[in-house]
Scaffold this motif. Structure first.
Motif, PDB file in Angstrom:
ATOM      1  N   VAL A 318      46.703  29.437  54.243  1.00  0.00           N
ATOM      2  CA  VAL A 318      46.782  30.181  52.976  1.00  0.00           C
ATOM      3  C   VAL A 318      45.507  29.932  52.174  1.00  0.00           C
ATOM      4  O   VAL A 318      45.136  28.795  51.915  1.00  0.00           O
ATOM      5  N   HIS A 319      44.851  31.011  51.779  1.00  0.00           N
ATOM      6  CA  HIS A 319      43.580  30.929  51.066  1.00  0.00           C
ATOM      7  C   HIS A 319      43.613  31.864  49.867  1.00  0.00           C
ATOM      8  O   HIS A 319      44.263  32.907  49.903  1.00  0.00           O
ATOM      9  N   ILE A 320      42.885  31.486  48.816  1.00  0.00           N
ATOM     10  CA  ILE A 320      42.765  32.336  47.637  1.00  0.00           C
ATOM     11  C   ILE A 320      41.301  32.703  47.467  1.00  0.00           C
ATOM     12  O   ILE A 320      40.426  31.830  47.409  1.00  0.00           O
ATOM     13  N   SER A 321      41.031  33.987  47.400  1.00  0.00           N
ATOM     14  CA  SER A 321      39.676  34.454  47.122  1.00  0.00           C
ATOM     15  C   SER A 321      39.308  34.071  45.690  1.00  0.00           C
ATOM     16  O   SER A 321      40.138  34.189  44.787  1.00  0.00           O
ATOM     17  N   PRO A 322      38.094  33.590  45.435  1.00  0.00           N
ATOM     18  CA  PRO A 322      37.741  33.106  44.089  1.00  0.00           C
ATOM     19  C   PRO A 322      37.731  34.212  43.044  1.00  0.00           C
ATOM     20  O   PRO A 322      37.539  35.393  43.364  1.00  0.00           O
ATOM     21  N   ASP A 323      37.898  33.821  41.785  1.00  0.00           N
ATOM     22  CA  ASP A 323      37.906  34.794  40.691  1.00  0.00           C
ATOM     23  C   ASP A 323      36.514  34.976  40.091  1.00  0.00           C
ATOM     24  O   ASP A 323      36.365  35.518  38.998  1.00  0.00           O
ATOM     25  N   THR A 324      35.482  34.528  40.822  1.00  0.00           N
ATOM     26  CA  THR A 324      34.100  34.663  40.369  1.00  0.00           C
ATOM     27  C   THR A 324      33.386  35.835  41.050  1.00  0.00           C
ATOM     28  O   THR A 324      32.195  36.056  40.822  1.00  0.00           O
ATOM     29  N   LEU A 325      34.101  36.581  41.881  1.00  0.00           N
ATOM     30  CA  LEU A 325      33.486  37.691  42.601  1.00  0.00           C
ATOM     31  C   LEU A 325      33.412  38.937  41.712  1.00  0.00           C
ATOM     32  O   LEU A 325      34.257  39.149  40.848  1.00  0.00           O
ATOM     33  N   ASP A 326      32.405  39.783  41.958  1.00  0.00           N
ATOM     34  CA  ASP A 326      32.373  41.070  41.277  1.00  0.00           C
ATOM     35  C   ASP A 326      33.044  42.120  42.159  1.00  0.00           C
ATOM     36  O   ASP A 326      33.539  41.826  43.246  1.00  0.00           O
ATOM     37  N   GLN A 327      33.069  43.368  41.682  1.00  0.00           N
ATOM     38  CA  GLN A 327      33.808  44.436  42.350  1.00  0.00           C
ATOM     39  C   GLN A 327      33.307  44.697  43.778  1.00  0.00           C
ATOM     40  O   GLN A 327      34.104  44.931  44.690  1.00  0.00           O
ATOM     41  N   ASN A 328      31.996  44.648  44.000  1.00  0.00           N
ATOM     42  CA  ASN A 328      31.448  44.903  45.331  1.00  0.00           C
ATOM     43  C   ASN A 328      31.765  43.763  46.291  1.00  0.00           C
ATOM     44  O   ASN A 328      32.012  43.989  47.485  1.00  0.00           O
ATOM     45  N   GLN A 329      31.767  42.537  45.787  1.00  0.00           N
ATOM     46  CA  GLN A 329      32.074  41.379  46.624  1.00  0.00           C
ATOM     47  C   GLN A 329      33.556  41.306  46.974  1.00  0.00           C
ATOM     48  O   GLN A 329      33.916  40.950  48.101  1.00  0.00           O
ATOM     49  N   VAL A 330      34.420  41.665  46.011  1.00  0.00           N
ATOM     50  CA  VAL A 330      35.851  41.701  46.310  1.00  0.00           C
ATOM     51  C   VAL A 330      36.127  42.733  47.407  1.00  0.00           C
ATOM     52  O   VAL A 330      36.902  42.483  48.336  1.00  0.00           O
ATOM     53  N   LYS A 331      35.449  43.869  47.328  1.00  0.00           N
ATOM     54  CA  LYS A 331      35.643  44.888  48.358  1.00  0.00           C
ATOM     55  C   LYS A 331      35.182  44.372  49.717  1.00  0.00           C
ATOM     56  O   LYS A 331      35.797  44.679  50.747  1.00  0.00           O
ATOM     57  N   TRP A 332      34.125  43.592  49.731  1.00  0.00           N
ATOM     58  CA  TRP A 332      33.648  42.991  50.984  1.00  0.00           C
ATOM     59  C   TRP A 332      34.717  42.096  51.604  1.00  0.00           C
ATOM     60  O   TRP A 332      34.985  42.161  52.800  1.00  0.00           O
ATOM     61  N   VAL A 333      35.330  41.243  50.782  1.00  0.00           N
ATOM     62  CA  VAL A 333      36.390  40.361  51.284  1.00  0.00           C
ATOM     63  C   VAL A 333      37.548  41.187  51.828  1.00  0.00           C
ATOM     64  O   VAL A 333      38.055  40.940  52.936  1.00  0.00           O
ATOM     65  N   ILE A 334      37.974  42.188  51.067  1.00  0.00           N
ATOM     66  CA  ILE A 334      39.100  43.027  51.491  1.00  0.00           C
ATOM     67  C   ILE A 334      38.780  43.730  52.810  1.00  0.00           C
ATOM     68  O   ILE A 334      39.649  43.899  53.674  1.00  0.00           O
ATOM     69  N   SER A 335      37.528  44.126  52.980  1.00  0.00           N
ATOM     70  CA  SER A 335      37.130  44.848  54.202  1.00  0.00           C
ATOM     71  C   SER A 335      37.275  43.992  55.455  1.00  0.00           C
ATOM     72  O   SER A 335      37.292  44.521  56.576  1.00  0.00           O
ATOM     73  N   LYS A 336      37.368  42.672  55.298  1.00  0.00           N
ATOM     74  CA  LYS A 336      37.477  41.770  56.445  1.00  0.00           C
ATOM     75  C   LYS A 336      38.920  41.550  56.887  1.00  0.00           C
ATOM     76  O   LYS A 336      39.169  40.845  57.879  1.00  0.00           O
TER      77      LYS A 336
END
Length: 445
Positions: A318-336
């Protein structure tokens, strides 16, 4: 009018990048980056929630840096501030004197065109009349100052109050171009226009965030999550989950407001338990509203609570993506991810647009409209219509059908991407035309 003949000066309302909501930030980034690509001579003034005038350089997609000017506009009772929206509204009625007295009005006057996207879904009175007036005033100011107005793809309505509907129609009829982002909103838009509907400037499109670029977030992720993403294995799928802080952190208020049949917390807990106990999947919880962690809206706070409840038994999965990402970086994580389920609509747009098998726990018809445009209408699970067990079962089934969903989405995406490209081109062409016309008229004065 632009001071330099070759520069198109564009004002943008309704997409302030300082709200902590990555959905609104995605609209900001995709608008600025997408139109700058079509119009390299464009210069943006983006109206946000801070004070004064500032210039900031943004890093959107990989290698793409764009300088943006910001001007703050504030609500409230401090009418002596030039940034106060009521003060700006008053000054906008004063002709040349308004421009001399108020620098915000002066900067609006100097724009070749004003774009307005209303945060995507705020051009309605379902959030209250006060919120509606905050959203509609910039549109009306643009019309009063006779600056060409383009309404970018957004939701129109519902309008439950006749007076509000009349004001909304006034703004829509005064616009030089207006786009709806889903078929239902397009029908509302046409009804508002009545005899003034013109198919050449009133269009049905898609959410601008479908065109949002990606940028690696690798440097901001912890080592374990980075390793998980870089060593993806088919037999150990990555499951992305976006949890709405608004619903999870204050369920009683949310249920009374939206009329849920299902228990949102139990949906999340039940599905996560099933996933971790019966499959080899790893769970990546991905916040999309990065509000202060003590704020009820915070997706990150809700993510932490879910991770804690799952306990140490599954902490390596279980992992939590950090809350320091911007919109383009969050989309990158989601794309994986191999499969994704989001409650925040724009988190699901990030997934859909990257071809990730996607579902949604959604209590708003706007999400159903977005999924329908991608041929994925059956992957929206509405807690107003189904009970807790039914939605958990729907999520399980969607996860198990992820390969089928991915293929179906892959078949639909080329058409969506073509729509994104076409609407960008049409809007860019309209901006060029309006800018040229405005400059010619000003020269003739």
């Amino acid at each position: 009018m632009s001071k330099l003949k070759n520069v198109i000066k564009i004002g943008l309302f309704g997409a302030a990048p300082d709200t902590s909501n990555m959905g609104v930030s995605a609209l900001f980034a995709s608008t600025v980056e997408g139109l700058t690509e079509k119009l390299p001579n464009a210069r943006f003034i983006v109206f946000d929630n801070k004070m004064g005038k500032r210039v900031k350089t943004y890093h959107f997609s990989e290698g793409n840096h764009i300088e943006v000017e910001h001007i703050g506009i504030r609500s409230g009772h401090r009418y002596y501030l030039q940034e106060n929206i009521m003060t700006i509204t008053l000054a906008s009625h004063l002709g040349a004197a308004g421009s001399a007295l108020n620098y915000v009005v002066r900067d609006i006057d100097q724009c070749d065109v004003i774009l307005d996207i209303s945060g995507g879904d705020s051009f309605s009175d379902i959030y209250g009349v006060k919120r509606f007036m905050t959203v509609v005033r910039p549109k009306l100011i643009s019309l009063i100052r006779q600056v060409p107005l383009i309404l970018l793809p957004q939701t129109y309505g519902p309008y439950t109050r006749p007076k509000v509907k009349k004001v909304a129609a006034e703004a829509v009829k005064g616009a030089d171009m207006a786009w709806a982002r889903d078929p239902n909103s397009f029908e509302i838009l046409k009804t508002m226009l009545g005899d003034e509907y013109d198919e050449s400037i009133h269009k049905a499109g898609v959410d601008f965030a479908f065109g949002l670029g990606v940028r690696s977030a690798e440097e901001l992720l912890d080592e374990n999550l980075n390793t998980l993403i870089s060593t993806r294995q088919e037999e150990k799928p990555l499951v992305g989950l976006n949890i709405s802080g608004l619903i999870y952190n204050d369920p009683d208020a949310a249920y009374s407001q939206y009329g849920f049949k299902a228990d949102y917390r139990e949906i999340i807990h039940g599905f996560c338990d099933w996933l971790l106990k019966t499959t080899n999947a790893s769970l990546v919880i991905i916040p999309h509203v990065m509000a202060w962690t003590k704020h009820v809206e915070s997706d990150y706070l809700a993510s932490q609570k879910v991770a804690e409840k799952l306990g140490r038994e599954f902490e390596d999965r279980v992992h939590i993506s950090p809350d320091t990402l911007d919109q383009n970086q969050v989309k990158w994580v989601i794309s994986k991810m191999d499969w994704f389920c989001g409650t925040r609509m724009h988190s699901t747009i990030a997934a859909l647009s990257q071809g990730v098998a996607t579902s949604s726990i959604a209590y708003s018809d706007k999400t159903a409209g977005v999924f329908a445009t991608c041929g994925q209408g059956g992957e929206v699970f509405d807690p107003r219509k189904f009970d807790t067990v039914e939605i958990i079962e729907q999520m399980k089934d969607s996860f198990l059908r992820r390969k089928e969903i991915e293929q179906s989405l892959g078949n639909a995406l080329p058409q969506i991407k073509e729509k994104v490209e076409n609407q960008l081109s049409l809007i860019a062409n309209r901006i060029e035309y309006l800018s040229s016309t405005r400059n010619s008229e000003n020269k003739g004065k």
